[in-house]
Write a protein that holds these residues in place. Structure first.
Motif, mmCIF file in Angstrom:
data_model
loop_
_atom_site.group_PDB
_atom_site.id
_atom_site.type_symbol
_atom_site.label_atom_id
_atom_site.label_comp_id
_atom_site.label_asym_id
_atom_site.label_seq_id
_atom_site.Cartn_x
_atom_site.Cartn_y
_atom_site.Cartn_z
ATOM 1 N N MET A 1 0.851 -1.176 0.000
ATOM 2 C CA MET A 1 0.000 0.000 0.000
ATOM 3 C C MET A 1 0.898 1.241 0.000
ATOM 4 O O MET A 1 1.817 1.346 0.799
ATOM 5 N N ASP A 2 0.610 2.164 -0.894
ATOM 6 C CA ASP A 2 1.437 3.363 -0.919
ATOM 7 C C ASP A 2 0.906 4.414 0.054
ATOM 8 O O ASP A 2 -0.157 4.275 0.653
ATOM 9 N N PHE A 3 1.658 5.438 0.213
ATOM 10 C CA PHE A 3 1.377 6.468 1.193
ATOM 11 C C PHE A 3 0.016 7.122 0.984
ATOM 12 O O PHE A 3 -0.748 7.317 1.924
ATOM 13 N N TRP A 4 -0.317 7.448 -0.269
ATOM 14 C CA TRP A 4 -1.574 8.167 -0.526
ATOM 15 C C TRP A 4 -2.798 7.281 -0.302
ATOM 16 O O TRP A 4 -3.854 7.771 0.107
ATOM 17 N N ASN A 5 -2.657 6.001 -0.561
ATOM 18 C CA ASN A 5 -3.763 5.097 -0.235
ATOM 19 C C ASN A 5 -3.974 5.039 1.268
ATOM 20 O O ASN A 5 -5.112 4.999 1.745
ATOM 21 N N LEU A 6 -2.882 5.035 2.024
ATOM 22 C CA LEU A 6 -2.971 5.033 3.482
ATOM 23 C C LEU A 6 -3.635 6.314 3.977
ATOM 24 O O LEU A 6 -4.524 6.276 4.831
ATOM 25 N N VAL A 7 -3.229 7.451 3.430
ATOM 26 C CA VAL A 7 -3.832 8.737 3.804
ATOM 27 C C VAL A 7 -5.326 8.723 3.494
ATOM 28 O O VAL A 7 -6.146 9.153 4.310
ATOM 29 N N ASN A 8 -5.678 8.210 2.339
ATOM 30 C CA ASN A 8 -7.081 8.134 1.940
ATOM 31 C C ASN A 8 -7.876 7.241 2.890
ATOM 32 O O ASN A 8 -8.986 7.583 3.299
ATOM 33 N N ASP A 9 -7.322 6.088 3.251
ATOM 34 C CA ASP A 9 -7.995 5.179 4.177
ATOM 35 C C ASP A 9 -8.186 5.808 5.550
ATOM 36 O O ASP A 9 -9.244 5.657 6.176
ATOM 37 N N VAL A 10 -7.174 6.516 6.024
ATOM 38 C CA VAL A 10 -7.276 7.196 7.321
ATOM 39 C C VAL A 10 -8.343 8.282 7.263
ATOM 40 O O VAL A 10 -9.148 8.433 8.183
ATOM 41 N N LYS A 12 -10.963 8.389 5.290
ATOM 42 C CA LYS A 12 -12.272 7.731 5.239
ATOM 43 C C LYS A 12 -12.696 7.255 6.626
ATOM 44 O O LYS A 12 -13.848 7.414 7.020
ATOM 45 N N ALA A 13 -11.769 6.669 7.367
ATOM 46 C CA ALA A 13 -12.070 6.194 8.714
ATOM 47 C C ALA A 13 -12.436 7.358 9.630
ATOM 48 O O ALA A 13 -13.373 7.270 10.429
ATOM 49 N N ALA A 14 -11.715 8.452 9.512
ATOM 50 C CA ALA A 14 -12.005 9.632 10.331
ATOM 51 C C ALA A 14 -13.377 10.207 9.994
ATOM 52 O O ALA A 14 -14.137 10.583 10.893
ATOM 53 N N ASN A 15 -13.708 10.245 8.715
ATOM 54 C CA ASN A 15 -15.024 10.743 8.307
ATOM 55 C C ASN A 15 -16.140 9.842 8.816
ATOM 56 O O ASN A 15 -17.186 10.327 9.257
ATOM 57 N N GLU A 16 -15.943 8.552 8.766
ATOM 58 C CA GLU A 16 -16.945 7.605 9.265
ATOM 59 C C GLU A 16 -17.144 7.769 10.765
ATOM 60 O O GLU A 16 -18.270 7.781 11.256
ATOM 61 N N LEU A 17 -16.060 7.912 11.499
ATOM 62 C CA LEU A 17 -16.140 8.128 12.943
ATOM 63 C C LEU A 17 -16.877 9.420 13.252
ATOM 64 O O LEU A 17 -17.749 9.463 14.128
#
Length: 61
Positions: A1-10, A12-17
């Protein structure tokens, strides 16, 4: 997983929370509004001596 995918996943998780927290706050607010409306209806019924309104609030026939 590259850096930008990780940033995107984080993100998304923050928005869901955040969305879940907003839903909880909205539920609390709706409960407070409902309690206020019930208290107000009781107050008006008592102030006006409206036994029928009190009976309807208590659900007693």
């Amino acid at each position: 997983m590259d850096f930008w995918n990780l940033v995107n996943d984080v993100a998304k998780a923050a928005n869901e929370l955040h969305r879940e927290q907003l839903e909880i706050e909205m539920d609390k607010l709706m409960s407070e509004i409902e309690a206020f409306n019930i208290a107000n209806a009781i107050d008006i019924a008592l102030a006006t001596g409206n036994r029928e309104a009190l009976t309807n609030l208590w659900g007693v026939n």
